[in-house]
Design an enzyme around this catalytic site. Sequence first.
Site, mmCIF file in Angstrom:
data_model
loop_
_atom_site.group_PDB
_atom_site.id
_atom_site.type_symbol
_atom_site.label_atom_id
_atom_site.label_comp_id
_atom_site.label_asym_id
_atom_site.label_seq_id
_atom_site.Cartn_x
_atom_site.Cartn_y
_atom_site.Cartn_z
ATOM 1 C CG HIS A 1 -1.920 1.060 1.740
ATOM 2 N ND1 HIS A 1 -2.714 1.325 0.970
ATOM 3 C CD2 HIS A 1 -1.336 2.428 1.927
ATOM 4 C CE1 HIS A 1 -3.475 2.588 0.964
ATOM 5 N NE2 HIS A 1 -2.488 3.277 2.023
ATOM 6 C CD GLU A 2 2.285 3.160 3.756
ATOM 7 O OE1 GLU A 2 2.665 4.838 3.207
ATOM 8 O OE2 GLU A 2 1.304 3.689 4.123
#
Length: 274
Positions: free
Chosen positions: A141-142
């Site tokens: 996600h990051e």
Amino acid sequence: MVKRRKRYLIAIIVTLIITLSYQLPSYGNRWFEILIQGVQILQITQLSDADEVKLGEKINQQLLESGEVKLNRDREINGYLDKMGQRLAQSSDRPNIPYTFLVVNDDSVNAFATMGGFVYIHTGLMVKADNEAELASVVAHEIGHIVGRHALKQMRQQAIAQGVMTATGLDENEAIQIGVEVGLRLPRSREAEKEADQLGLANLKSAGYAPIAMITFMEKLLKLSESGTLTILSTHPATSERIVKLREAIDPVTANQGDGLNSKEYRRQIQSLL
């Protein structure tokens, strides 16, 4: 009279060069850099990959020097996160920049990314994850934020809001300070979170991890938030909506197919944090 005309001519030329440096940053900006003789002005909207990485390095340096981010120095834990992160980075939609994965010595459940490939994962989050796939879902996600250049876009918005963005760009020192704020404290937009989820899920699958982990970890965060405020939810909003969208995007037949669901092995890998 001749001297006055020369001054006018010089003023016109300087104005044209500044205008070109804004409209045509690919070569005009170099002329502007010569004129200002060392003052660092960044064209945030058209920053090259190399310049983005350099800016990320300076933001990282500021984060560490300020004491707001304290790194965990355990070589095994850092090596474990880096190996996982590089696996995800190479299967992402932006594999051609260097990625740096850092373990932050902090018991709070949090993770964030700045620009230029820098990803920060708190030890508190690593402990809360049940398996490697759940941790990988957060890292993916990051990385999605980095692929979408969300920090750069948010930096530009903040610079405009604070009135520090000029026609020629943003002063590097201002950019670093805003970059720190964007990384640590400012919430992402719903659109940015949605895109990071989509990119992260695709990345998680392509790297060979079980996609169900992204949902199980978010559900865990939502449950934890009921007993108190989680830092990660203050900067990563709309968790309930995101879970619904992820469930729609994941085929239940293949949801549990992939690596990283062995909880016992994961606990062995992060033993020094337990």
